[in-house]
Design a protein around this motif. Structure first.
Motif, mmCIF file in Angstrom:
data_model
loop_
_atom_site.group_PDB
_atom_site.id
_atom_site.type_symbol
_atom_site.label_atom_id
_atom_site.label_comp_id
_atom_site.label_asym_id
_atom_site.label_seq_id
_atom_site.Cartn_x
_atom_site.Cartn_y
_atom_site.Cartn_z
ATOM 1 N N CYS A 1 3.738 4.920 5.102
ATOM 2 C CA CYS A 1 3.500 6.029 4.554
ATOM 3 C C CYS A 1 3.338 6.054 2.821
ATOM 4 O O CYS A 1 4.125 5.185 2.426
ATOM 5 C CB CYS A 1 4.316 7.193 5.019
ATOM 6 N N ALA B 1 0.816 -1.318 0.022
ATOM 7 C CA ALA B 1 0.066 -0.023 -0.171
ATOM 8 C C ALA B 1 0.800 1.232 -0.044
ATOM 9 O O ALA B 1 0.398 2.151 0.309
ATOM 10 C CB ALA B 1 -0.956 0.053 1.289
ATOM 11 N N CYS B 2 1.973 1.153 -0.571
ATOM 12 C CA CYS B 2 2.742 2.594 -0.573
ATOM 13 C C CYS B 2 2.492 3.414 -1.584
ATOM 14 O O CYS B 2 2.798 4.650 -1.684
ATOM 15 C CB CYS B 2 4.055 2.007 -0.357
ATOM 16 N N ARG C 1 8.533 -0.123 5.229
ATOM 17 C CA ARG C 1 7.068 -0.244 5.818
ATOM 18 C C ARG C 1 7.374 -0.674 7.308
ATOM 19 O O ARG C 1 7.010 -1.641 7.718
ATOM 20 C CB ARG C 1 6.310 -1.554 5.140
ATOM 21 N N VAL D 1 -6.843 1.116 -1.008
ATOM 22 C CA VAL D 1 -5.710 1.136 0.443
ATOM 23 C C VAL D 1 -6.529 1.236 1.618
ATOM 24 O O VAL D 1 -6.438 0.484 2.519
ATOM 25 C CB VAL D 1 -4.723 2.223 0.259
ATOM 26 N N ASN D 2 -7.773 2.049 1.658
ATOM 27 C CA ASN D 2 -8.234 2.309 2.980
ATOM 28 C C ASN D 2 -9.254 1.246 3.315
ATOM 29 O O ASN D 2 -9.149 0.781 4.184
ATOM 30 C CB ASN D 2 -9.088 3.798 2.864
ATOM 31 N N PRO E 1 -1.548 10.191 -8.443
ATOM 32 C CA PRO E 1 -2.179 8.928 -8.412
ATOM 33 C C PRO E 1 -3.561 9.003 -9.226
ATOM 34 O O PRO E 1 -3.859 7.955 -9.740
ATOM 35 C CB PRO E 1 -2.589 8.746 -6.735
ATOM 36 N N SER E 2 -4.305 9.966 -9.189
ATOM 37 C CA SER E 2 -5.623 9.885 -9.962
ATOM 38 C C SER E 2 -5.353 10.089 -11.587
ATOM 39 O O SER E 2 -6.174 9.222 -12.174
ATOM 40 C CB SER E 2 -6.420 11.387 -9.803
ATOM 41 N N ALA F 1 -4.706 3.586 -4.989
ATOM 42 C CA ALA F 1 -5.228 4.436 -3.720
ATOM 43 C C ALA F 1 -6.769 4.457 -3.710
ATOM 44 O O ALA F 1 -7.092 4.321 -2.428
ATOM 45 C CB ALA F 1 -5.292 5.926 -4.214
#
Lengths: 255, 705
Positions: free
Chosen positions: B309, A75-76, B315, A104-105, A93-94, A101
């Motif tokens: 991040c 997830a970097c 990580r 990720v959440n 990123p868009s 992205a």
């Protein structure tokens, strides 16, 4: 300025030989294809012969495809940044043609809560979004009224010809995996080009979660609720009828 | 609007919660001389927050600042610095910064803002919505009382799954000085949660689709990023592995580079085996496993993956899955964090603190992370835990706390090192419940004030690792002799500086380190081996100055001072040298305006000096050396009576430290007697207005005479 979009016999022969293509279509009963029929199409140069400039969108399969392993993704977002920085000179990123992205959440299903939630707030799994470099019928290319999505001569990646793109976003609607980005600055669509055979994202991944491998058809995976073709503009749909004939009938265009 | 340059995205967003007014200002016009990070924060506090303001006053401001490298693929960026009047600073709150990684900083840049200034106070709970140019203050009354997880979920449902939410929990709502703000599960900034709560600001949520432009040549940028990746080590820039391998000339068991081939992320489905070349740039993410480093080898089997991040290949927030905690403590089986926040729970217990490969210790960590990162309670670099231990073990609580409250606390669970004790204790502190909860929520200074315990009871006891002003040491003499001591005298909270320790603890043999030190700081004597210290010298003071300036620089650029600087590397072919001018190379390419290392260090010195000026102004005194730059007595003692500056002790010598401070003030161009800059020194650093104001208030050494 319109380029010559007629179908060369070489193209069609390559299309026929492309791995999985013929078999997949036959299996689905859409079309009875034979090398002879293809040769016939090529001979008649039918792509233009139909008179309505209806494009016949048949793209050779790509040479390679990016494979993503969600269990290794950390997830970097370095893949997204490599994509846009090294190709476009900006970190955005868009605009990335690989998508992290958004997952990720909470994973692709979003902040639903519950046990099934993925991503950092769920079980940790980050399912990357990668372009399948779809076989025919390539959803984004088929949807494009400008025929601006073409095969890169080097890698076969389906790429946006920015000079042709009008920014109508139909390709974004058409892609079943939401893999078409839009360059707001230039007003044109953007998609994975496989970076001339050395994808920047693959090179950038610090966890070897991405690999560039010989192409195989990944277009049949994904969400079963999403149609393979979301949007087909009428012009293109007419061209599809040339090959996708209703059972028991003959194409009006066939000699 | 056409973008004229790169790195910066151009605007600073300002939100006045009292009036609801939302404005923007041009980053470069107002703040270019200070880059970003605390530079912007200090400037706003200097210009706009008068001396005497309290941390929870509406007049205090909160400055969330990124930096020009944030949001790019520069390895280890993604940092936000939050500057404000720091509420745990004792006896009087002074300027300080909390720092957080995660994905907040990058999102703020993509939304088009280099920084966010929050001022005033809302009349009811609100959250701030930032979606590119659209900024709104939204009602948060329904979120008040919710933990950080629920708040994040609810706001993400409203704004969209790709937003990043920086929220406070109950601790911040209750104006606890020990409250923190958290984004992306576990990325926290200590001390500022209560300040947000004081403004009735529950959260800031950001969604951004814009770009950070790289002004320089694309190919040169790509090459520089790849070079940087090649000189990266593991967490804290430890450049040798912790295990012997034919792939590396050196190894050091103390290294944080623990990702040994053959180990595996055991809780991934299916497990991920570590294999291949440890130097492979496509396996950098496997080098670091904070859980393994801090909790022991057993943590491999609970590891789901590394996390961290934006854009960082290291990580350091290890994601753990430990099913036993659900049944035993009723908490989720997933947890993630790093370093002190990872050990939050374990560190409360005498029997578990520092314990590795111990199931109860690991479970305590899971319980601690679960509670602290939801309630938004900060540890003050572990001081909270050491305070509780000392208060309990030292009999203070039995003596001072009312008997009814004392009896209400499950001390039997504490005595048996049962992690379930935390289910009572941590909410008690976050909710400021009872006398104990309230005092601990206010920080160490409150212990001295409330129970009339002299500060010296802490400052003389080396087990507290208490330093000064309500805060503990942070990489001091245990790591880096005089250099560490100097650094720990300078801030108004624990020194958040890692420049020095990341070099001395990088794992390379001393002779290699000394060779590198000679090239960077002019002498091999610029450092010693930890616990084998030689007397103070100019070169150590130079290195202390360099360390502090790099810390400020990293905050200002938005890169991680927990990872940088990159003065050493794992590359044998480079003689293990890193690149000390990396920051200036990146900034020059990003902005398109060339700035060399010396120029950039000057900007960092300007920022650091502005911190000094603010401290002087708000303390209302110029004698920093005596009143501020304090070293606690335990530093000058050794539990076994060993003499200072001998092998095997971290004991320092008072006269030698005095000399070290002399060298340091000289290196800074500050007055040696007071430890304060002169008006001329401010002017030399481009802070003439600051010098004038302080001189007029008789707060420069020459004006005070």
């Amino acid at each position: 300025m319109n380029k010559d979009r007629s179908i060369s016999s070489e193209w069609i022969e390559r299309a026929a030989k492309a791995s999985g293509w013929e078999a997949a279509l036959t299996r689905r009963g859409f079309l009875k294809l034979s090398g002879c029929a293809l040769a016939g199409l090529a001979f008649l140069n039918l792509g233009e012969a139909y008179g309505e400039n209806a494009p016949l969108v048949i793209l050779d399969s790509a040479q390679g495809v990016i494979l993503a392993d969600p269990t290794r993704c950390v997830a970097c977002g370095r893949c997204e940044l490599a994509c846009t920085e090294y190709n476009d000179g900006r970190a955005q990123p868009s605009l990335a043609r690989i998508k992290i992205a958004r997952a990720v959440n909470f994973g692709l299903a979003g902040p639903t809560g519950g046990e099934a939630m993925h991503g950092d707030w769920g079980d940790g799994l980050v399912v990357q979004g990668v372009c399948r470099q779809c076989p025919h019928p390539v959803p984004c290319a088929t949807a494009c009224p400008q025929n601006a999505i073409i095969a890169d001569p080097q890698t076969g990646a389906r790429v946006v010809d920015a000079a042709q793109c009008l920014g109508c976003r139909l390709c974004q609607q058409a892609c079943p995996w939401g893999m078409i980005a839009f360059d707001e600055q230039a007003g044109v669509a953007a998609k994975c080009t496989l970076c001339h055979g050395r994808p920047k994202c693959v090179e950038a991944c610090p966890a070897a979660a991405l690999r560039y491998v010989p192409w195989r058809d990944l277009s049949r995976d994904g969400s079963p609720t999403r149609p393979t073709l979301s949007v087909v503009p009428p012009e293109t749909a007419k061209a599809c009828l040339d090959c996708h004939v209703t059972a028991g009938t003959k194409s009006a265009k066939e000699p | 609007m056409a973008v004229s340059s790169g790195g910066f995205v151009g605007k600073v967003l300002r939100v006045d919660l009292s009036t609801g007014k939302i404005t923007t200002e041009n980053t470069r016009e107002r703040y270019a001389a200070l880059l970003g990070g605390a530079g912007i924060g200090y400037r706003v506090l200097w210009d706009e927050v008068p001396a005497g303001t309290g941390p929870f006053d509406a007049a205090n401001k909160l400055v969330f600042a990124t930096g020009p490298l944030v949001g790019t693929s520069v390895p280890c960026n993604g940092r936000a610095t939050i500057t404000t009047l720091f509420p745990t600073c004792w006896p009087k709150p002074l300027v300080g910064s909390g720092h957080m990684g995660g994905h907040f900083a990058a999102k703020l840049k993509y939304a088009g803002y280099d920084a966010l200034i929050v001022e005033g106070k809302a009349d009811k709970p609100v959250w701030l919505m930032i979606r590119n140019a659209r900024v709104e203050i939204r009602d948060a009354r329904h979120l008040w009382g919710s933990g950080i997880r629920r708040t994040t979920l609810a706001i993400s449902q409203e704004l969209g799954p790709d937003c990043v939410v920086a929220a406070i929990g109950q601790a911040g709502e209750n104006l606890a000085p020990m409250g923190m703000v958290i984004n992306s599960v576990s990325h926290s900034a200590g001390g500022v949660g209560g300040v947000m709560g004081g403004k009735n600001l529950k959260a800031v949520a950001v969604q951004g689709s814009g770009a950070v432009r790289i002004a320089g040549d694309k190919a040169a940028w790509e090459a520089l990023v790849k070079f940087h990746l090649s000189i990266l080590g593991a967490n804290n820039q430890h450049v040798v592995p912790s295990f012997p391998t034919p792939q590396a000339e050196y190894y050091n068991p103390a290294s944080r580079w623990v990702g040994q081939p053959g180990k595996r992320w055991g809780a991934a489905k299916p497990p991920v085996e570590l294999a291949g070349n440890i130097h492979d740039p496509n396996s950098i993410a496997f080098r670091t496993n904070s859980a393994v480093y801090f909790l022991g080898d057993e943590a491999w089997k609970y590891t789901v993956r590394g996390n961290g991040c934006t854009a960082c290949p290291i990580r350091c927030h290890t994601m753990l899955k430990m099913p036993s905690v659900t049944a035993k403590y009723g908490i989720p089986d997933m947890g993630q964090n790093t370093c002190v926040a990872l050990m939050f729970g374990r560190s409360f217990f005498k029997q578990l603190a520092g314990k590795k490969n111990n199931e109860a210790a690991m479970e305590a960590c899971m319980v601690g992370m679960h509670l602290a990162d939801d309630l938004g309670l900060w540890s003050n670099y572990g001081q909270l835990q050491r305070d509780l231990r000392k208060l309990y073990e030292g009999g203070y609580l039995k003596a001072k706390l009312g008997s009814k409250e004392y009896a209400s606390i499950p001390w039997d669970k504490y005595d048996s090192a049962d992690p379930a004790f935390l289910l009572d204790l941590i909410p008690r502190i976050a909710n400021r419940q009872g006398e104990l909860g309230d005092v601990l929520s206010r920080g160490t200074g409150a212990i001295f004030d409330h129970w009339s315990i002299p500060e010296s009871a802490w400052a003389k006891d080396h087990t507290t690792t208490y330093w000064k002003m309500g805060h503990p040491k942070h990489h001091a003499n245990e790591d880096d002799g005089q250099c560490g001591v100097i650094i720990n005298t300078q801030y108004n909270r624990d020194a958040q500086c890692h420049s020095h320790t990341n070099f001395v603890r990088n794992g390379l043999p001393l002779e290699v380190q000394k060779k590198l030190a000679a090239a960077i700081w002019g002498s091999p004597d610029a450092l010693d081996a930890p616990g084998d210290y030689t007397p103070a010298n100019v070169h150590k003071a130079q290195r202390a100055k360099w360390s502090l300036l790099r810390k400020e620089l990293h905050d200002a650029l938005g890169v991680c001072n927990w990872m940088g600087p990159w003065a050493a590397s794992p590359l044998r072919e480079r003689g293990y040298a890193g690149d000390d001018s990396l920051e200036s190379k990146f900034l020059s390419l990003a902005t398109g305006q060339t700035m060399d290392r010396e120029e950039l260090d000057r900007v960092a010195e300007r920022i650091f000096t502005l911190h000094r000026a603010l401290t002087i102004r708000d303390m209302g005194r110029v004698d920093m050396r005596a009143a501020h730059d304090i070293v606690p007595p335990w530093v000058f003692e050794d539990p076994s009576g060993k003499a200072a500056l001998t092998k095997g002790t971290i004991r320092m010598d008072p006269a030698d430290i005095a000399k070290a401070m002399d060298y340091f003030y000289e290196a800074m161009g500050w007055d040696k007697a007071t430890g304060a800059p002169s008006q001329a020194r401010y002017a030399e650093l481009g802070l003439a207005d600051v010098g004038e104001t302080l001189a007029a208030a008789k707060l420069t050494p020459e004006a005070a005479k």
